[in-house]
Design a protein around this motif. Structure first.
Motif, mmCIF file in Angstrom:
data_model
loop_
_atom_site.group_PDB
_atom_site.id
_atom_site.type_symbol
_atom_site.label_atom_id
_atom_site.label_comp_id
_atom_site.label_asym_id
_atom_site.label_seq_id
_atom_site.Cartn_x
_atom_site.Cartn_y
_atom_site.Cartn_z
ATOM 1 N N PRO A 47 0.800 -1.234 0.000
ATOM 2 C CA PRO A 47 0.000 0.000 0.000
ATOM 3 C C PRO A 47 0.827 1.277 0.000
ATOM 4 N N ASP A 48 1.998 1.261 0.647
ATOM 5 C CA ASP A 48 2.819 2.466 0.688
ATOM 6 C C ASP A 48 3.827 2.541 -0.458
ATOM 7 N N ARG A 49 3.745 1.592 -1.396
ATOM 8 C CA ARG A 49 4.586 1.558 -2.594
ATOM 9 C C ARG A 49 6.068 1.373 -2.280
ATOM 10 N N THR A 50 6.388 0.850 -1.109
ATOM 11 C CA THR A 50 7.794 0.606 -0.789
ATOM 12 C C THR A 50 8.308 -0.693 -1.391
ATOM 13 N N GLY A 51 7.401 -1.525 -1.832
ATOM 14 C CA GLY A 51 7.808 -2.793 -2.413
ATOM 15 C C GLY A 51 6.654 -3.482 -3.091
ATOM 16 N N MET A 52 6.981 -4.516 -3.848
ATOM 17 C CA MET A 52 5.961 -5.246 -4.574
ATOM 18 C C MET A 52 6.372 -6.707 -4.692
ATOM 19 N N ILE A 53 5.398 -7.519 -5.078
ATOM 20 C CA ILE A 53 5.674 -8.912 -5.396
ATOM 21 C C ILE A 53 5.123 -9.184 -6.784
ATOM 22 N N GLY A 54 5.919 -9.859 -7.587
ATOM 23 C CA GLY A 54 5.521 -10.141 -8.958
ATOM 24 C C GLY A 54 5.461 -11.634 -9.220
ATOM 25 N N LEU A 55 4.528 -12.024 -10.067
ATOM 26 C CA LEU A 55 4.343 -13.421 -10.441
ATOM 27 C C LEU A 55 4.562 -13.548 -11.941
ATOM 28 N N MET A 56 5.500 -14.413 -12.325
ATOM 29 C CA MET A 56 5.854 -14.582 -13.733
ATOM 30 C C MET A 56 5.779 -16.068 -14.093
ATOM 31 N N PRO A 57 4.595 -16.554 -14.543
ATOM 32 C CA PRO A 57 4.470 -17.952 -14.950
ATOM 33 C C PRO A 57 4.790 -18.121 -16.434
ATOM 34 N N GLY A 58 5.025 -19.352 -16.827
ATOM 35 C CA GLY A 58 5.257 -19.593 -18.243
ATOM 36 C C GLY A 58 5.475 -21.053 -18.554
ATOM 37 N N PHE A 59 5.478 -21.339 -19.843
ATOM 38 C CA PHE A 59 5.752 -22.682 -20.369
ATOM 39 C C PHE A 59 6.643 -22.521 -21.582
ATOM 40 N N LEU A 60 7.686 -23.313 -21.627
ATOM 41 C CA LEU A 60 8.632 -23.257 -22.737
ATOM 42 C C LEU A 60 8.781 -24.638 -23.326
ATOM 43 N N GLU A 61 8.553 -24.731 -24.631
ATOM 44 C CA GLU A 61 8.684 -26.017 -25.313
ATOM 45 C C GLU A 61 9.800 -25.917 -26.338
ATOM 46 N N GLN A 62 10.853 -26.664 -26.099
ATOM 47 C CA GLN A 62 11.966 -26.721 -27.046
ATOM 48 C C GLN A 62 12.734 -27.999 -26.782
ATOM 49 N N SER A 63 13.578 -28.381 -27.725
ATOM 50 C CA SER A 63 14.265 -29.656 -27.595
ATOM 51 C C SER A 63 15.462 -29.586 -26.665
ATOM 52 N N ASP A 64 16.069 -28.411 -26.513
ATOM 53 C CA ASP A 64 17.263 -28.286 -25.677
ATOM 54 C C ASP A 64 17.280 -26.923 -25.006
ATOM 55 N N PRO A 65 16.902 -26.811 -23.725
ATOM 56 C CA PRO A 65 16.464 -27.893 -22.843
ATOM 57 C C PRO A 65 15.053 -28.344 -23.162
ATOM 58 N N PRO A 66 14.612 -29.477 -22.602
ATOM 59 C CA PRO A 66 13.261 -29.974 -22.864
ATOM 60 C C PRO A 66 12.195 -29.049 -22.296
ATOM 61 N N LYS A 67 10.949 -29.501 -22.390
ATOM 62 C CA LYS A 67 9.827 -28.691 -21.931
ATOM 63 C C LYS A 67 10.030 -28.229 -20.488
ATOM 64 N N SER A 68 9.676 -26.969 -20.250
ATOM 65 C CA SER A 68 9.826 -26.398 -18.914
ATOM 66 C C SER A 68 8.531 -25.692 -18.535
ATOM 67 N N LEU A 94 9.938 -25.070 -10.501
ATOM 68 C CA LEU A 94 9.904 -25.866 -11.728
ATOM 69 C C LEU A 94 8.996 -27.064 -11.508
ATOM 70 N N PHE A 95 8.116 -27.342 -12.487
ATOM 71 C CA PHE A 95 7.133 -28.412 -12.360
ATOM 72 C C PHE A 95 7.318 -29.445 -13.464
ATOM 73 N N ASP A 96 6.955 -30.671 -13.155
ATOM 74 C CA ASP A 96 6.949 -31.735 -14.148
ATOM 75 C C ASP A 96 5.883 -31.433 -15.200
ATOM 76 N N THR A 97 6.207 -31.655 -16.473
ATOM 77 C CA THR A 97 5.275 -31.295 -17.539
ATOM 78 C C THR A 97 4.323 -32.427 -17.921
ATOM 79 N N ARG A 98 4.450 -33.587 -17.292
ATOM 80 C CA ARG A 98 3.510 -34.678 -17.586
ATOM 81 C C ARG A 98 2.451 -34.810 -16.504
ATOM 82 N N TYR A 99 2.880 -34.770 -15.235
ATOM 83 C CA TYR A 99 1.948 -34.971 -14.139
ATOM 84 C C TYR A 99 1.761 -33.720 -13.273
ATOM 85 N N GLY A 100 2.582 -32.711 -13.456
ATOM 86 C CA GLY A 100 2.378 -31.447 -12.776
ATOM 87 C C GLY A 100 2.934 -31.336 -11.375
ATOM 88 N N TYR A 101 3.681 -32.327 -10.911
ATOM 89 C CA TYR A 101 4.212 -32.216 -9.551
ATOM 90 C C TYR A 101 5.453 -31.312 -9.539
#
Length: 334
Positions: A47-68, A94-101
């Protein structure tokens, strides 16, 4: 089910700058080829603008490195330096891309410091003149240190100058540097004649003016990451051939770009394109030795995810980190 916890020290050891430059180049190319899901970050301010928290989700599909799959949660408290804390703190998950754990939880400060500079290294390799080696760094904090490492990884440096609004910090930076560094009294003196410039400050108002830029200079602008802040004045942005990490992010969040557009000096078409597209040869960055080029970096989630995946694979191979029980193991179905 266990999750691997990796500390600041683990990350720094497992993600060397030279390797991170290559990881970032691959991730940026994959993103420009459509291999990423990358929403704009969400931000919650105190509320006093002294700090913030940011959330940056994403999914990356490529062969090297594998899916992230994963996210970075990071707090930004600009006043932390006076208390001895990093202004950016948080975790990358970091989460597993098949089962989500969950696979791993690792320190975000070190990842951010290394991958941000590594992206500047990728941009410098693609945009700066081959003979560029006169480096000016504005700022003397964590990003200044990692940017010196990144510039050394991609160019042979013949001179390094630093300026900071706090002279004692600049002196400390120079004393701790692995190469000789000249401490300059003003930002203008630091960039005079430089052909590589990295702005790594927490400034809200411009610290770099376009009138100071030498023909042929390349600028990596990384410090200002909100729409209301900038490190470059309008002339600096207007003079340069501008490349960004993500166009959607730049036109929504980059004060360096938005102020110049608001001043009427540029339009959206001033952005030549994304760094990944440049790496794929889809447009021309530097046309000649006299061009001034600018990479505006805001930082995007796929940079964190690609870094985290690389760190995770290295940790597994080397037995690094601490494995912590988190949840029940999967139960076989009859």
């Amino acid at each position: 089910m266990n999750v691997l916890v990796l500390s600041h020290t683990d990350v720094a050891r497992l993600l060397p700058m030279e390797a991170c430059v290559e990881v970032m180049a691959g991730a940026l190319r994959a993103t420009s080829q459509g291999g990423a899901v990358l929403p704009l970050r969400s931000v919650v301010w105190m509320p006093d603008r002294t700090g913030m928290i940011g959330l940056m989700p994403g999914f990356l599909e490529q062969s090297d490195p594998p899916k992230s799959l994963g996210l970075k949660v990071v707090s930004i408290f600009p006043g932390n330096h006076a208390a001895g804390y990093d202004s950016h703190q948080g975790v990358v998950m970091l989460f597993d891309t098949r089962y989500g754990y969950p696979l791993a939880i690792m320190d975000a400060s070190s990842i951010t410091a290394i991958r941000t500079a590594a992206c500047s290294g990728v941009a410098t390799r693609a945009l700066a003149r081959d003979d560029a080696g006169d480096l000016a760094i504005l700022g003397s904090g964590v990003q200044a240190r990692t940017h010196l490492a990144a510039m050394r990884a991609v160019r042979t440096l013949r001179r390094v100058r630093v300026w900071s609004r706090t002279p004692a910090n600049a002196q400390r930076f120079a004393a701790e540097s692995p190469v000789p560094v000249e401490v300059m009294p003003t930002a203008r003196a630091a960039v005079d004649g430089a052909d590589l410039i990295c702005t790594t400050t927490a400034a809200r108002e411009p610290v770099l003016e376009g009138a100071w830029l030498a023909p042929g200079a390349h600028v990596n602008a990384v410090g200002a990451c909100f729409a209301a802040t900038r490190e470059l004045d309008t002339a600096a942005v207007a003079r340069a051939r501008l490349v960004v990490d993500r166009t959607e992010s730049a036109i929504n969040e980059s004060g360096d770009f938005l102020f110049a557009r608001r001043d009427g000096a540029i339009g959206d078409d001033h952005i030549l394109g994304e760094l990944g597209d440049l790496l794929l040869g889809r447009f021309t960055g530097r046309r000649g030795a006299g061009d001034i080029t600018l990479f505006k970096s805001l930082g995007i989630a796929i940079e964190d995810l690609a870094s985290a995946h690389y760190i995770y694979t290295q940790a597994i191979a080397q037995g690094a980190g601490i494995s912590v029980p988190l949840g029940p193991d999967p139960q076989p179905h009859p």
